[in-house]
Design an enzyme around this catalytic site. Sequence first.
Site, short mmCIF file in Angstrom:
data_model
loop_
_atom_site.label_atom_id
_atom_site.label_comp_id
_atom_site.label_asym_id
_atom_site.label_seq_id
_atom_site.Cartn_x
_atom_site.Cartn_y
_atom_site.Cartn_z
N CYS A 1 0.84 -1.33 0.08
CA CYS A 1 -0.01 -0.14 -0.12
C CYS A 1 0.93 1.17 0.06
O CYS A 1 1.75 1.48 0.87
CB CYS A 1 -0.87 -0.15 1.17
SG CYS A 1 -1.94 1.50 1.27
N LYS A 2 0.63 2.24 -0.94
CA LYS A 2 1.29 2.98 -1.09
C LYS A 2 0.67 4.61 -0.34
O LYS A 2 1.24 5.69 -0.38
CB LYS A 2 1.59 3.54 -2.66
CG LYS A 2 2.24 2.78 -3.48
CD LYS A 2 3.92 2.54 -3.07
CE LYS A 2 4.31 1.44 -3.87
NZ LYS A 2 5.26 0.53 -3.39
#
Length: 170
Positions: free
Chosen positions: A136-137
């Site tokens: 997840c960014k």
Amino acid sequence: LTKPIISAPMDTITGEKMARELARLGAIGVLPRAEIAKRCSTCKRLSDDNIPAVYAVGLKRGFDEAKLLKENGAKIILIDVAHGGMKAVRELAKKIKRELKLWVIAGNIVTFDEVKSYKEYSVDVARVGVGPGGTCKTRLVSGTGFPQLSAIFETTPANIPVIADGGIKK
């Protein structure tokens, strides 16, 4: 479900083949937002074969898409947005529940107040987690995130089922 596994609504994760395999294993797939005609045809095929799946919708056309998906056999809708704490999410959930009589999963959220408001608006299941996963960014891009285990501890006291969406790496 006989296995507590629900796939992510990402086009690189869940498609028709994955939904079928997850159902065979006792889990369930969440088909991502995409062109509605494609989703409806997939929904029809899976429903005709009695393959359970969840179908993601967004806010902008969420009710209309949920209605079309229901007409093709959908029973569970995920309101899939970046910030599930918005009032518009709760209102869409309530409208889908009231008018279409579908199960509604909404999220993502991380606080007790958010999950409590979901309960008041008849959301069946809360999707919990913002920025905790290894892939997840969200935290890197937006600077926003909440530790996953803390989010679970924060939301479960409201006595609404939750889906822990994300890992604990970040």
